[in-house]
Write a protein that holds these residues in place. Structure first.
Motif, PDB file in Angstrom:
ATOM      1  N   MET A 141     -71.834  13.345 -30.270  1.00  0.00           N
ATOM      2  CA  MET A 141     -72.440  13.465 -28.833  1.00  0.00           C
ATOM      3  C   MET A 141     -72.602  12.201 -28.317  1.00  0.00           C
ATOM      4  SD  MET A 141     -75.078  16.563 -30.044  1.00  0.00           S
ATOM      5  CE  MET A 141     -75.493  16.665 -28.097  1.00  0.00           C
ATOM      6  N   ASN A 142     -72.388  11.036 -28.974  1.00  0.00           N
ATOM      7  CA  ASN A 142     -72.861   9.694 -28.427  1.00  0.00           C
ATOM      8  C   ASN A 142     -74.224   9.626 -27.670  1.00  0.00           C
ATOM      9  OD1 ASN A 142     -72.290   7.043 -27.523  1.00  0.00           O
ATOM     10  ND2 ASN A 142     -70.947   7.794 -25.994  1.00  0.00           N
ATOM     11  N   LEU A 143     -75.212  10.157 -28.189  1.00  0.00           N
ATOM     12  CA  LEU A 143     -76.433  10.200 -27.491  1.00  0.00           C
ATOM     13  C   LEU A 143     -77.015   8.834 -27.023  1.00  0.00           C
ATOM     14  CD1 LEU A 143     -77.767  13.041 -29.945  1.00  0.00           C
ATOM     15  CD2 LEU A 143     -77.625  13.368 -27.340  1.00  0.00           C
ATOM     16  N   GLN A 144     -77.735   8.620 -26.096  1.00  0.00           N
ATOM     17  CA  GLN A 144     -78.363   7.373 -25.786  1.00  0.00           C
ATOM     18  C   GLN A 144     -79.798   7.365 -25.244  1.00  0.00           C
ATOM     19  OE1 GLN A 144     -76.210   4.620 -25.729  1.00  0.00           O
ATOM     20  NE2 GLN A 144     -74.701   5.947 -26.589  1.00  0.00           N
ATOM     21  N   GLN A 145     -80.515   6.353 -25.282  1.00  0.00           N
ATOM     22  CA  GLN A 145     -81.867   6.144 -24.855  1.00  0.00           C
ATOM     23  C   GLN A 145     -81.947   6.758 -23.514  1.00  0.00           C
ATOM     24  OE1 GLN A 145     -84.686   4.864 -26.631  1.00  0.00           O
ATOM     25  NE2 GLN A 145     -83.218   5.084 -28.439  1.00  0.00           N
ATOM     26  N   GLY A 146     -82.986   7.789 -23.571  1.00  0.00           N
ATOM     27  CA  GLY A 146     -83.053   8.241 -21.986  1.00  0.00           C
ATOM     28  C   GLY A 146     -82.499   9.474 -21.899  1.00  0.00           C
ATOM     29  N   HIS A 147     -81.334  10.065 -22.498  1.00  0.00           N
ATOM     30  CA  HIS A 147     -80.831  11.159 -22.251  1.00  0.00           C
ATOM     31  C   HIS A 147     -81.757  12.533 -22.351  1.00  0.00           C
ATOM     32  CE1 HIS A 147     -76.281   9.996 -23.209  1.00  0.00           C
ATOM     33  NE2 HIS A 147     -76.720   9.618 -22.167  1.00  0.00           N
ATOM     34  N   ARG A 148     -81.447  13.299 -21.541  1.00  0.00           N
ATOM     35  CA  ARG A 148     -81.925  14.845 -21.667  1.00  0.00           C
ATOM     36  C   ARG A 148     -81.019  15.685 -22.171  1.00  0.00           C
ATOM     37  NH1 ARG A 148     -84.004  15.249 -15.307  1.00  0.00           N
ATOM     38  NH2 ARG A 148     -82.032  13.943 -15.188  1.00  0.00           N
ATOM     39  N   VAL A 149     -81.554  16.344 -23.134  1.00  0.00           N
ATOM     40  CA  VAL A 149     -80.779  17.196 -24.107  1.00  0.00           C
ATOM     41  C   VAL A 149     -81.040  18.735 -24.115  1.00  0.00           C
ATOM     42  CG1 VAL A 149     -79.665  17.514 -26.195  1.00  0.00           C
ATOM     43  CG2 VAL A 149     -80.099  15.190 -25.349  1.00  0.00           C
TER      44      VAL A 149
END
Length: 225
Positions: free
Chosen positions: A75-83
């Protein structure tokens, strides 16, 4: 000498690698066995799904741990993402999502089984996770409160594509969708939303998940009274 729990955890990681450093950190930050106290520690780290709920019409499992970690990594999640997460289950995946998006991010998880929604929300509160919220309802419809989302993840399978939820995904955002077919097996699809608003399948992996249950349970959070 590593403890027994550390040995179990290493076995899971060995089956999951390669993983990003942040996903490994999330795995250790929220130990799986604390999410499923009804099972032994050995069972919690066994690399297969565990049953959470089985009272018709509802069926829910906590997924195979190595596969959960691989999904989080892809998913390559990053700081600040909304999921947005469809299916909260025990709250374990929700907690790791919240860790990966950081304090500036937000996770909205919708669970159709009332008892599991309360359970997952309690787990988040006990661990002082304030950037994630569990709601009770039909996750297939998504949730507009934090839309548009950078990422969407399904933890249950469906033969129907979630168009309403996909509309809540940002252009360039990623969706992990579990597609069922008539042959009796599922495919996990990593999908990107293109500039034209259409889905583009980036990756496909054979898998097995319980089916989505389309029963609306309202649109309230699951915070215990």
């Amino acid at each position: 000498m590593p403890t027994r729990i550390e040995q179990y955890q290493k076995r899971v990681l060995d089956k999951s690698l390669p993983l990003s450093e942040k996903v490994v950190e999330a795995f250790y930050r929220y130990p799986r066995h604390l999410c499923v106290p009804e099972y032994t520690v050995a069972e919690a780290y066994s690399d297969h799904p565990l049953l959470l709920w089985n009272k018709p019409p509802f069926l829910s499992t906590i997924s195979q741990p190595s596969f959960v970690l691989k999904i989080l990594d892809m998913m390559n999640l990053q700081q600040g993402h909304r999921v947005f997460e469809l299916g909260s289950g025990s709250g374990w995946n929700t907690a790791m999502l919240a860790y990966l998006v950081g304090e500036t991010g937000k996770v909205v998880s919708v669970e159709v089984i009332p008892e599991l929604a309360v359970r997952a929300q309690k787990y988040l509160e006990q661990n002082k996770i304030f950037n994630a919220l569990v709601k009770l309802g039909d996750g297939f419809e998504g949730d507009t409160s934090e839309a548009p989302y950078d990422r969407v993840i399904f933890t249950a399978g469906s033969a129907e594509f979630p168009n309403i939820l996909f509309d809540q995904l940002k252009v360039g955002g990623l969706m992990v969708f579990v597609r069922e077919n008539d042959l009796g097996y599922d495919f996990l699809e990593l999908i990107e939303k293109q500039e034209n608003g259409k889905p583009l399948i980036l990756q496909t992996i054979p898998c097995s998940f319980v089916s989505v249950i389309r029963k609306s349970a309202g649109d309230t959070d699951a915070s215990p009274a």
